[in-house]
Design a protein around this motif. Structure first.
Motif, PDB file in Angstrom:
ATOM      1  N   ALA A 443       0.858  -1.188   0.000  1.00  0.00           N
ATOM      2  CA  ALA A 443       0.000   0.000   0.000  1.00  0.00           C
ATOM      3  C   ALA A 443       0.891   1.234   0.000  1.00  0.00           C
ATOM      4  CB  ALA A 443      -0.911  -0.002   1.217  1.00  0.00           C
ATOM      5  N   GLY A 444       0.733   2.070  -1.017  1.00  0.00           N
ATOM      6  CA  GLY A 444       1.572   3.251  -1.132  1.00  0.00           C
ATOM      7  C   GLY A 444       1.358   4.260  -0.032  1.00  0.00           C
ATOM      8  N   LEU A 445       0.173   4.262   0.584  1.00  0.00           N
ATOM      9  CA  LEU A 445      -0.145   5.193   1.657  1.00  0.00           C
ATOM     10  C   LEU A 445      -0.214   4.473   3.001  1.00  0.00           C
ATOM     11  CD1 LEU A 445      -2.827   7.381  -0.168  1.00  0.00           C
ATOM     12  CD2 LEU A 445      -0.370   7.793   0.066  1.00  0.00           C
ATOM     13  N   GLU A 446       0.613   3.454   3.128  1.00  0.00           N
ATOM     14  CA  GLU A 446       0.690   2.700   4.371  1.00  0.00           C
ATOM     15  C   GLU A 446       1.176   3.612   5.510  1.00  0.00           C
ATOM     16  OE1 GLU A 446      -0.261   0.513   6.549  1.00  0.00           O
ATOM     17  OE2 GLU A 446       0.225  -1.189   5.231  1.00  0.00           O
ATOM     18  N   THR A 447       0.812   3.280   6.737  1.00  0.00           N
ATOM     19  CA  THR A 447       1.330   4.041   7.867  1.00  0.00           C
ATOM     20  C   THR A 447       2.846   3.856   7.941  1.00  0.00           C
ATOM     21  OG1 THR A 447       1.048   2.201   9.417  1.00  0.00           O
ATOM     22  CG2 THR A 447      -0.812   3.694   9.136  1.00  0.00           C
ATOM     23  N   PRO A 448       3.569   4.895   8.350  1.00  0.00           N
ATOM     24  CA  PRO A 448       5.039   4.799   8.343  1.00  0.00           C
ATOM     25  C   PRO A 448       5.569   3.631   9.168  1.00  0.00           C
ATOM     26  CG  PRO A 448       4.350   7.074   8.664  1.00  0.00           C
ATOM     27  CD  PRO A 448       3.108   6.238   8.751  1.00  0.00           C
ATOM     28  N   GLU A 449       4.927   3.337  10.289  1.00  0.00           N
ATOM     29  CA  GLU A 449       5.422   2.277  11.161  1.00  0.00           C
ATOM     30  C   GLU A 449       5.309   0.916  10.490  1.00  0.00           C
ATOM     31  OE1 GLU A 449       4.660   5.865  12.983  1.00  0.00           O
ATOM     32  OE2 GLU A 449       3.081   4.582  12.136  1.00  0.00           O
ATOM     33  N   ILE A 450       4.197   0.670   9.798  1.00  0.00           N
ATOM     34  CA  ILE A 450       4.022  -0.604   9.106  1.00  0.00           C
ATOM     35  C   ILE A 450       4.873  -0.632   7.835  1.00  0.00           C
ATOM     36  CG2 ILE A 450       2.360  -2.083   7.912  1.00  0.00           C
ATOM     37  CD1 ILE A 450       0.247  -1.132   9.884  1.00  0.00           C
ATOM     38  N   ALA A 451       4.919   0.483   7.119  1.00  0.00           N
ATOM     39  CA  ALA A 451       5.730   0.548   5.898  1.00  0.00           C
ATOM     40  C   ALA A 451       7.183   0.217   6.179  1.00  0.00           C
ATOM     41  CB  ALA A 451       5.608   1.928   5.259  1.00  0.00           C
ATOM     42  N   ALA A 452       7.678   0.629   7.337  1.00  0.00           N
ATOM     43  CA  ALA A 452       9.068   0.341   7.689  1.00  0.00           C
ATOM     44  C   ALA A 452       9.311  -1.156   7.803  1.00  0.00           C
ATOM     45  CB  ALA A 452       9.431   1.038   8.998  1.00  0.00           C
ATOM     46  N   THR A 453       8.325  -1.913   8.303  1.00  0.00           N
ATOM     47  CA  THR A 453       8.497  -3.365   8.403  1.00  0.00           C
ATOM     48  C   THR A 453       8.526  -4.002   7.025  1.00  0.00           C
ATOM     49  OG1 THR A 453       6.147  -4.063   8.511  1.00  0.00           O
ATOM     50  CG2 THR A 453       7.159  -3.250  10.543  1.00  0.00           C
ATOM     51  N   VAL A 454       7.724  -3.460   6.105  1.00  0.00           N
ATOM     52  CA  VAL A 454       7.689  -3.987   4.738  1.00  0.00           C
ATOM     53  C   VAL A 454       9.014  -3.723   4.029  1.00  0.00           C
ATOM     54  CG1 VAL A 454       6.545  -3.840   2.496  1.00  0.00           C
ATOM     55  CG2 VAL A 454       5.185  -3.779   4.600  1.00  0.00           C
ATOM     56  N   GLY A 475      -1.838   4.646  -4.515  1.00  0.00           N
ATOM     57  CA  GLY A 475      -2.811   5.431  -3.762  1.00  0.00           C
ATOM     58  C   GLY A 475      -3.566   4.616  -2.739  1.00  0.00           C
ATOM     59  N   GLY A 476      -3.037   3.440  -2.391  1.00  0.00           N
ATOM     60  CA  GLY A 476      -3.754   2.546  -1.492  1.00  0.00           C
ATOM     61  C   GLY A 476      -3.375   2.715  -0.036  1.00  0.00           C
ATOM     62  N   HIS A 477      -4.386   2.655   0.829  1.00  0.00           N
ATOM     63  CA  HIS A 477      -4.174   2.664   2.269  1.00  0.00           C
ATOM     64  C   HIS A 477      -4.167   1.225   2.786  1.00  0.00           C
ATOM     65  CE1 HIS A 477      -5.750   6.718   1.458  1.00  0.00           C
ATOM     66  NE2 HIS A 477      -5.112   7.103   2.558  1.00  0.00           N
ATOM     67  N   PHE A 480      -6.833  -1.460   1.613  1.00  0.00           N
ATOM     68  CA  PHE A 480      -7.303  -0.633   0.491  1.00  0.00           C
ATOM     69  C   PHE A 480      -8.506  -1.193  -0.241  1.00  0.00           C
ATOM     70  CE2 PHE A 480      -3.426  -2.983  -0.900  1.00  0.00           C
ATOM     71  CZ  PHE A 480      -4.025  -3.920  -1.736  1.00  0.00           C
ATOM     72  N   GLU A 481      -8.734  -2.517  -0.193  1.00  0.00           N
ATOM     73  CA  GLU A 481      -9.842  -3.089  -0.966  1.00  0.00           C
ATOM     74  C   GLU A 481     -11.171  -2.410  -0.671  1.00  0.00           C
ATOM     75  OE1 GLU A 481      -7.124  -6.649   0.089  1.00  0.00           O
ATOM     76  OE2 GLU A 481      -8.002  -4.916   1.117  1.00  0.00           O
ATOM     77  N   THR A 482     -11.387  -2.057   0.589  1.00  0.00           N
ATOM     78  CA  THR A 482     -12.684  -1.492   0.966  1.00  0.00           C
ATOM     79  C   THR A 482     -12.582  -0.039   1.430  1.00  0.00           C
ATOM     80  OG1 THR A 482     -12.406  -2.426   3.191  1.00  0.00           O
ATOM     81  CG2 THR A 482     -13.640  -3.737   1.589  1.00  0.00           C
ATOM     82  N   LEU A 483     -11.397   0.555   1.268  1.00  0.00           N
ATOM     83  CA  LEU A 483     -11.204   1.936   1.709  1.00  0.00           C
ATOM     84  C   LEU A 483     -11.072   2.922   0.560  1.00  0.00           C
ATOM     85  CD1 LEU A 483      -8.708   1.758   4.732  1.00  0.00           C
ATOM     86  CD2 LEU A 483     -11.086   2.520   4.779  1.00  0.00           C
ATOM     87  N   ASP A 484     -10.443   2.500  -0.518  1.00  0.00           N
ATOM     88  CA  ASP A 484     -10.055   3.423  -1.575  1.00  0.00           C
ATOM     89  C   ASP A 484     -10.938   3.264  -2.815  1.00  0.00           C
ATOM     90  OD1 ASP A 484      -7.863   4.573  -0.115  1.00  0.00           O
ATOM     91  OD2 ASP A 484      -6.812   2.689  -0.413  1.00  0.00           O
ATOM     92  N   GLU A 488      -9.067   2.476  -8.674  1.00  0.00           N
ATOM     93  CA  GLU A 488      -7.637   2.511  -8.411  1.00  0.00           C
ATOM     94  C   GLU A 488      -7.113   1.194  -7.852  1.00  0.00           C
ATOM     95  OE1 GLU A 488      -6.552   5.808  -5.989  1.00  0.00           O
ATOM     96  OE2 GLU A 488      -7.718   7.275  -7.151  1.00  0.00           O
ATOM     97  N   ILE A 489      -8.003   0.363  -7.359  1.00  0.00           N
ATOM     98  CA  ILE A 489      -7.604  -0.858  -6.677  1.00  0.00           C
ATOM     99  C   ILE A 489      -7.705  -2.093  -7.574  1.00  0.00           C
ATOM    100  CG2 ILE A 489      -8.084  -2.314  -4.664  1.00  0.00           C
ATOM    101  CD1 ILE A 489      -7.008   0.580  -4.136  1.00  0.00           C
TER     102      ILE A 489
END
Length: 508
Positions: A443-454, A475-477, A480-484, A488-489
């Motif tokens: 997810a490109g708009l992942e939270t920074p804390e989770i993105a760091a693990t990825v 543009g995914g959070h 994202f399947e049910t948020l964006d 785009e998904i």
């Protein structure tokens, strides 16, 4: 005037509040750091045993020292362990307290000791075992260096000098303060509360809202209109990393400001129950225990894709995760590609829950034993917090596991989770994955804390030459399947499914 009474967490004392107290005073409030017996130099331990009741007495003394004349309002602030004596004292003086602030702290319950909130799960288990054997006295040594503080919460944002001072002034924590159960009459429930969450430590208001949306009755009190929330983009010690921002949040809490949560079942549909963005065949589900199969109309045994939901998910959540639109949608999409789609419920009700991994293994056994499934062609697809459950499959992939996929996964324990067990460490495990095909949907708009693990996982995968395919959703959070916006998904969902199916149907 508002009087803030601030209680520090484990190993720390009144000194940690200096910067915050100065800023509160500049804003016209009064701020007092409450010294705790056995932890502050000016309050030496009385006798050989200091327990939670001793610290509750310390907070009660601070409350009683505030002159009620003149309409002074008391706001009790508890950081980390400090919330336990705060609640214990407020339960005995509810009429004196205007608000309680949980500063990156949990929700202690009656009869539960502070040990239950210790983030380091290995240490927690060792102390619990010692308590069972009668070892309830003595002290727990404080962190000896900067790195050891990380096991008690993220130190993000804390300057090196402040962290060194925290280490130098740290005091041993009396074990009885962690082992003695908190006793509450229920009177404290009438006091308004605020939570200040430190996102760098792995918790956000949105995450708490999702937990409330799951419908667990134990969490519905968080949606009470008297409860408000604030976020600080920093680690677990905001009084050292962001004292100005913390003081602003405390003043806002005292004024009754902050974000309110939506009660479960009200307002807009929660994200986990919104429709899947792709049109998929309405195949019926076939239930076998905690497993649902969506079987295509096709000849011969078919490969299977097992979808593993994230978490933690409260045990009382309804509908259960295997019925969520995202899980069902993916399973039916797999069936449309000729695969057997599988959803399941597992017991990731708390971080580090070992039964969840066992549930996934048992579900796979059920799937492989079904005569309509090609037992030698199985893919596992993990979501969100379920990403930690990939570790054992990466470390020792069986021959029948033809692909491991993950969507917006958490691939290393977040700081507040206190997990050191190798069974929940996908990053080092990927070095043992060999030729196992991996598909990772980011997810490109992942939270920074989770993105760091990825990113840590991706770097480790590249270093060891793992067979990793990355699929980005710019543009995914998270979720994202049910948020964006669906348009785009959809391309990423189709791409990811094709990538997994191609690995399952490859006869090489």
């Amino acid at each position: 005037m508002t009087v803030f009474l601030m209680v520090a967490g484990a190993f720390t004392g009144a000194h940690v509040w200096q910067g915050t107290a100065a800023r509160l005073a500049e804003a016209g409030a009064e701020a007092r750091a409450v010294p705790l017996t056995g932890l502050d130099a000016d309050r030496p331990a009385a006798g050989n045993r200091v327990d939670l009741e001793a610290h509750i007495a310390d907070v009660l003394a601070a409350i009683d020292a505030v002159d009620p004349v003149g309409g002074r309002k008391i706001v009790l602030v508890g950081h980390d362990y400090g919330i336990h004596p705060v609640l214990g004292a407020a339960d005995r003086r509810p009429e004196r307290i205007d608000r309680i602030v949980h500063l990156d702290a949990g929700m202690p319950q009656n009869g539960v000791p502070a040990l239950a909130a210790v983030p380091d799960q290995e240490l927690r288990a060792r102390l619990a075992e010692g308590a069972q054997n009668g070892d309830t006295g003595g002290e727990l040594a404080p962190p000896a260096n900067r790195e050891q503080w990380q096991r008690w919460g993220s130190t993000a944002g804390v300057p090196d000098a402040a962290l060194d001072r925290l280490t130098a002034l740290a005091a041993p924590q009396p074990l009885a303060t962690l082992l003695q159960p908190l006793r509450l009459t229920g009177a404290v429930a009438a006091v308004p509360t605020s939570g200040i969450l430190c996102t760098g430590n792995g918790v956000s208001v949105d995450m708490v809202q999702r937990l409330v949306d799951f419908g667990d009755p134990a969490l519905q009190a968080l949606a009470d209109p008297r409860v408000s929330f604030f976020e600080l983009p920093t680690g677990h010690w905001p009084m050292l990393s962001s004292p100005a921002e913390l003081s602003e949040a405390l003043l806002g809490a005292a004024a009754g400001e902050g974000r309110r949560l939506r009660p479960a079942g009200t307002g807009e549909l929660p994200s986990h129950l919104r429709p899947f963005p792709l049109q998929v065949p309405e195949l019926p589900r076939e239930t076998q225990g905690n497993v649902d199969l969506y079987v295509p109309d096709a000849d011969g045994p078919r490969p299977a894709v097992v979808f593993v939901h994230g978490g933690p998910v409260p045990a009382g959540s309804r509908p259960t995760p295997r019925e969520w639109p995202t899980m069902v949608g993916h399973a039916r999409l797999a069936a449309a590609e000729g695969m057997v789609g599988v959803t399941l419920d597992h017991r990731l009700h708390d971080v580090g829950e070992e039964r969840a991994a066992a549930d996934v293994t048992a579900a796979v056994d059920v799937v492989r034993a079904d005569p309509r499934v090609d037992a030698d062609r199985i893919a596992l697809w993990f979501f969100s917090g379920g990403g930690l459950l990939t570790a054992p499959w990466l470390a020792a992939p069986p021959s029948w596991l033809r692909c491991l996929a993950a969507s917006y996964p958490i691939l290393a324990p977040l700081p507040s989770w206190g997990l050191t067990d190798a069974r929940f460490q996908p990053v080092p495990a990927v070095a043992q994955a060999g030729a196992l095909p991996l598909v990772l949907v980011r997810a490109g708009l992942e939270t920074p804390e989770i993105a760091a693990t990825v990113e840590e996982f991706v770097a480790a995968a590249k270093d060891c030459g793992a067979a990793l395919e990355l699929i980005d959703v710019p543009g995914g959070h998270h979720g994202f399947e049910t948020l964006d916006p669906p348009e785009e998904i959809r391309p990423a969902l189709r791409h990811a499914m094709r990538a997994v199916v191609s690995r399952l149907t490859d006869r090489a």
